[in-house]
Design a protein around this motif. Structure first.
Motif, short mmCIF file in Angstrom:
data_model
loop_
_atom_site.label_atom_id
_atom_site.label_comp_id
_atom_site.label_asym_id
_atom_site.label_seq_id
_atom_site.Cartn_x
_atom_site.Cartn_y
_atom_site.Cartn_z
N ARG A 1 -0.85 0.89 -12.05
CA ARG A 1 -1.59 1.61 -13.11
C ARG A 1 -1.04 3.02 -13.33
NH1 ARG A 1 -5.68 4.94 -14.25
NH2 ARG A 1 -5.89 5.66 -12.09
N ILE A 2 -0.63 3.68 -12.24
CA ILE A 2 -0.15 5.06 -12.40
C ILE A 2 1.38 5.12 -12.60
CG2 ILE A 2 -2.10 5.98 -11.07
CD1 ILE A 2 -0.20 6.52 -8.73
N LYS B 1 0.87 -1.19 0.00
CA LYS B 1 0.00 0.00 0.00
C LYS B 1 0.90 1.23 0.00
CE LYS B 1 -4.42 -1.47 1.33
NZ LYS B 1 -4.23 -2.86 1.10
N TYR C 1 -1.24 12.85 -10.45
CA TYR C 1 -1.34 11.77 -9.45
C TYR C 1 -0.52 12.10 -8.21
CZ TYR C 1 -3.57 8.72 -12.92
OH TYR C 1 -4.42 8.17 -13.83
N ILE D 1 -3.18 4.04 -1.74
CA ILE D 1 -3.57 3.27 -2.92
C ILE D 1 -2.96 1.87 -2.81
CG2 ILE D 1 -3.91 5.24 -4.45
CD1 ILE D 1 -1.10 4.63 -5.63
N ASP D 2 -3.62 0.91 -3.48
CA ASP D 2 -3.08 -0.45 -3.42
C ASP D 2 -2.06 -0.66 -4.53
OD1 ASP D 2 -4.54 -0.90 -5.74
OD2 ASP D 2 -6.14 -2.02 -4.73
N GLN E 1 -2.08 -2.51 -7.22
CA GLN E 1 -2.55 -2.48 -8.61
C GLN E 1 -2.71 -1.03 -9.09
OE1 GLN E 1 -2.50 -4.62 -10.87
NE2 GLN E 1 -2.13 -6.40 -9.59
N GLU E 2 -3.22 -0.17 -8.22
CA GLU E 2 -3.36 1.24 -8.59
C GLU E 2 -1.96 1.87 -8.75
OE1 GLU E 2 -5.63 2.97 -9.72
OE2 GLU E 2 -5.40 5.08 -9.16
#
Ligand code: HXC
Length: 260
Positions: A175-176, A129, A157, A168-169, A171-172
């Protein structure tokens, strides 16, 4: 210097630094940051080390930030001094000659997220996280987060993470673009070491000069950056490894690099 809060090991040219304060989820107090700085200086000067991995001990946390308990009683002068030692340490990590990989095995909050951003490459476990909780504590990020995070993920972001103090986890984060890869926790270190070995197989001087050119060029205009590249590219032709690398190609054999 004996380290109380840091573990160190090195094998086949790959060094591993483990932040080891599991009772405080590996939070960085002054002692830990000082130990980290000492060790980073030693590794930077060690030509046997080709790649550095930084991780946290246990399965829950990479680094849960700077130590809030220690910071809670600081006045402005002391708080700023604490920020400075972290800033300087992380800048030394960013500028280590060797590539540095963050193996993010859990919480990477505040100073932990900042530490990961001072590394060259970030791989995370699925339970990781990320966040910059500082404004929820009445402070700004202070170990480089206002500068490096927006450079890694872009200012939109970066600002969202810093202004919201949210988490954020993994995966996020992927993604960023905050992390390059997400894997199950039990595969994290093997995956990171596979990456480290792949890097360590290449010509060390060329890898280090590439890092230096990227780091120097990323904060200036392209023409100035290309001038850095021009310098380091020319320098490579003075190395034995350039002769070996190209000779091996011509002779259709595997190159063996010596770092000379
Ligand atoms: C000191 C910390 C800590 C921290 C966790 N601990 N994070 N101690 N500083 N940053 C301690 C807890 O107090 C607790 O100690 C133990 O670790 C276990 O944590 P818990 O909170 O019980 O675990 P959990 O409920 O799972 O929650 C995990 C967590 C939470 C979400 C990560 O601990 C948390 O929010 N921590 C703070 C995260 C944070 O705000 N980081 C940014 C700091 S500011 P005890 O003794 O109770 O067992 C920063 C600024 C950088 O980094 C720049 C400075 C100049």
């Amino acid at each position: 210097m004996d380290y109380k809060n840091i573990l160190y090991s090195a094998e086949n040219g790959i060094a591993t630094i483990t932040i080891n304060r599991p009772k405080a989820l590996n939070a960085l107090n002054t002692e830990t940051v000082s130990e980290l700085r000492d060790l980073v200086g030693k590794i930077a000067a060690d030509s046997e080390i080709k790649v550095v991995v930084i991780t946290g001990s246990g399965s829950k946390s990479f680094v849960a930030g700077a130590d809030i308990v220690e910071m809670s009683t600081k006045n402005a002068v002391e708080g700023r001094a604490f920020g400075k030692i972290g800033q300087d340490t992380f800048t030394e990590i960013e500028n280590m000659p060797q590539p540095v990989i963050a193996a993010i095995n859990g919480f990477a909050l505040g100073g932990g997220c900042e530490l990961s951003c001072a590394c060259d490459i970030r791989y995370a476990s699925e339970n990781a996280k990320f966040g910059q909780p500082e404004v929820g504590l009445g402070i700004t990020p202070g170990f480089g987060g206002t500068q490096r995070l927006p450079r890694v993920v872009g200012r939109g972001y970066g600002k969202e993470l810093i202004f919201t103090a949210g988490m954020i986890d993994a995966q996020e984060a992927y993604r960023i673009g905050l992390v390059n890869k997400v894997v199950p926790q039990e595969e994290l270190m093997d995956t990171v070491y596979a990456l480290a070995k792949k890097i360590a197989k290449n010509a060390p001087i060329a890898v280090q000069l590439s890092k230096a050119a990227i780091n120097r060029g990323i904060n200036c205009d392209v023409i100035t950056g290309i001038a850095y590249e021009d310098e380091v590219f020319g320098l490579c032709f003075a190395t034995e490894d350039q002769k070996e690398g190209m000779g091996a190609f011509v002779e259709k054999r595997k190159a063996t690099f010596t770092g000379k």
